[in-house]
Write a protein that holds these residues in place. Structure first.
Motif, mmCIF file in Angstrom:
data_model
loop_
_atom_site.group_PDB
_atom_site.id
_atom_site.type_symbol
_atom_site.label_atom_id
_atom_site.label_comp_id
_atom_site.label_asym_id
_atom_site.label_seq_id
_atom_site.Cartn_x
_atom_site.Cartn_y
_atom_site.Cartn_z
ATOM 1 N N TYR A 9 0.824 -1.201 0.000
ATOM 2 C CA TYR A 9 0.000 0.000 0.000
ATOM 3 C C TYR A 9 0.867 1.264 0.000
ATOM 4 O O TYR A 9 2.008 1.242 0.479
ATOM 5 N N PRO A 10 0.327 2.368 -0.517
ATOM 6 C CA PRO A 10 1.086 3.628 -0.504
ATOM 7 C C PRO A 10 1.162 4.215 0.898
ATOM 8 O O PRO A 10 0.276 3.978 1.727
ATOM 9 N N VAL A 11 2.209 4.961 1.155
ATOM 10 C CA VAL A 11 2.347 5.662 2.433
ATOM 11 C C VAL A 11 1.360 6.819 2.502
ATOM 12 O O VAL A 11 0.762 7.090 3.541
ATOM 13 N N SER A 12 1.185 7.517 1.380
ATOM 14 C CA SER A 12 0.256 8.634 1.309
ATOM 15 C C SER A 12 -0.140 8.833 -0.145
ATOM 16 O O SER A 12 0.330 8.119 -1.039
ATOM 17 N N LYS A 13 -0.994 9.808 -0.399
ATOM 18 C CA LYS A 13 -1.400 10.114 -1.762
ATOM 19 C C LYS A 13 -0.378 11.000 -2.466
ATOM 20 O O LYS A 13 -0.482 11.233 -3.673
ATOM 21 N N GLU A 14 0.590 11.498 -1.699
ATOM 22 C CA GLU A 14 1.634 12.352 -2.273
ATOM 23 C C GLU A 14 2.773 11.491 -2.813
ATOM 24 O O GLU A 14 2.821 10.276 -2.589
ATOM 25 N N CYS A 15 3.692 12.128 -3.525
ATOM 26 C CA CYS A 15 4.870 11.427 -4.027
ATOM 27 C C CYS A 15 5.681 10.885 -2.849
ATOM 28 O O CYS A 15 5.955 11.600 -1.884
ATOM 29 N N SER A 16 6.047 9.616 -2.915
ATOM 30 C CA SER A 16 6.779 9.007 -1.804
ATOM 31 C C SER A 16 7.792 8.002 -2.324
ATOM 32 O O SER A 16 7.528 7.272 -3.287
ATOM 33 N N THR A 17 8.951 7.973 -1.691
ATOM 34 C CA THR A 17 9.983 6.998 -2.047
ATOM 35 C C THR A 17 9.922 5.786 -1.126
ATOM 36 O O THR A 17 10.833 4.957 -1.117
ATOM 37 N N VAL A 31 13.221 14.013 -6.608
ATOM 38 C CA VAL A 31 13.472 12.616 -6.225
ATOM 39 C C VAL A 31 14.902 12.210 -6.551
ATOM 40 O O VAL A 31 15.599 11.596 -5.726
ATOM 41 N N VAL A 32 15.367 12.565 -7.747
ATOM 42 C CA VAL A 32 16.702 12.156 -8.188
ATOM 43 C C VAL A 32 17.778 13.089 -7.658
ATOM 44 O O VAL A 32 18.921 12.686 -7.429
ATOM 45 N N GLY A 33 17.433 14.363 -7.449
ATOM 46 C CA GLY A 33 18.417 15.336 -6.997
ATOM 47 C C GLY A 33 19.269 15.865 -8.126
ATOM 48 O O GLY A 33 20.463 16.144 -7.944
ATOM 49 N N PHE A 34 18.667 16.012 -9.316
ATOM 50 C CA PHE A 34 19.422 16.471 -10.484
ATOM 51 C C PHE A 34 18.461 17.163 -11.441
ATOM 52 O O PHE A 34 17.321 16.729 -11.618
#
Length: 227
Positions: free
Chosen positions: A104-112, A155-158
């Motif tokens: 399951y997802p942690v939240s509805k937002e972007c998550s790693t 997410v990638v930092g670039f």
């Protein structure tokens, strides 16, 4: 396997052993462990262990497909094609877990990260570096495949440059760039969005050729990185 499943189904119907032991059924193989699909129920299967047969039920959230390796020969319900066999979709929920077994997802937002439930216990898991959780595939994906919720640069930092020259331009339209302080990964830009790529096992990224090489063949500082 399908013939044996049909044989078991007919035998069970004839002997009415749905509510009794399956001692009257013989396993086709007397050694090892074999699992066979139930002809009617997708959440049940027959397990032969050194010639002894038992009727097994998958844990809540799991179904049998003959390939499942999540728990006791069963797989996540969203990964199984029941092919007409029935199952009870009623969840047995605990805090953080809809089903006893699931992802399951942690939240509805972007998550790693994401939640992996086993026996009703939620455990937060990390995506590999540079990836974010994609609920559509129940796994981690490139963040540029999730533009409705993720910022790949964050997410990638670039940030991919708008103009590419030098060695990176040789790989256009997917220019490559080194990762500062990490000789086992590189960044490639896809339609202007960065993706973090990991070199294969025992490989390092050569900053001069912008390819993954054996450590002893790399012509840059990354060549000093061994196993």
């Amino acid at each position: 396997m399908e013939q044996f499943g049909l044989f078991l189904g007919l035998a069970l119907l004839a002997t009415n052993v749905y509510s009794a032991p399956v001692d009257s059924i013989e396993c086709p193989e007397k050694h090892g462990v074999q699992a066979y699909a139930h002809t009617e129920n997708c959440d049940q299967f027959f397990l032969c262990t050194n010639g002894t047969i038992t009727l097994e039920t998958c844990e809540n959230g799991l179904l049998f497909d003959g390939k499942g390796a999540v728990h006791n020969h069963c797989n996540y319900n969203w990964a199984v094609d029941c092919k007409g066999r029935q199952w009870d979709p009623t969840p047995v929920s605990t805090p953080g877990c809809e089903y006893q077994f699931g992802i399951y997802p942690v939240s509805k937002e972007c998550s790693t990260t994401y939640i992996k439930c086993a026996f009703g216990e939620p455990i937060e898991q990390e995506c590999d570096a540079g990836l974010a959780y994609d609920e559509r595939i129940h796994g981690c994906n490139w963040p540029d495949q999730l533009l409705d919720k993720c910022n790949p640069e964050a997410v990638v930092g670039f940030k991919c440059p708008t103009k590419v020259d030098g060695p990176a331009a040789r790989f256009w339209p997917f220019p490559r760039f080194p990762v500062s302080g990490d000789c086992r990964r590189l960044i490639t830009c896809v339609e202007g969005h960065p993706r973090l790529i990991t070199c294969g096992e025992d490989k390092v990224f050569d900053e001069s050729t912008l390819t993954c090489e054996d450590p002893e063949e790399a012509h840059s500082k990354c060549g000093s990185f061994g196993k």
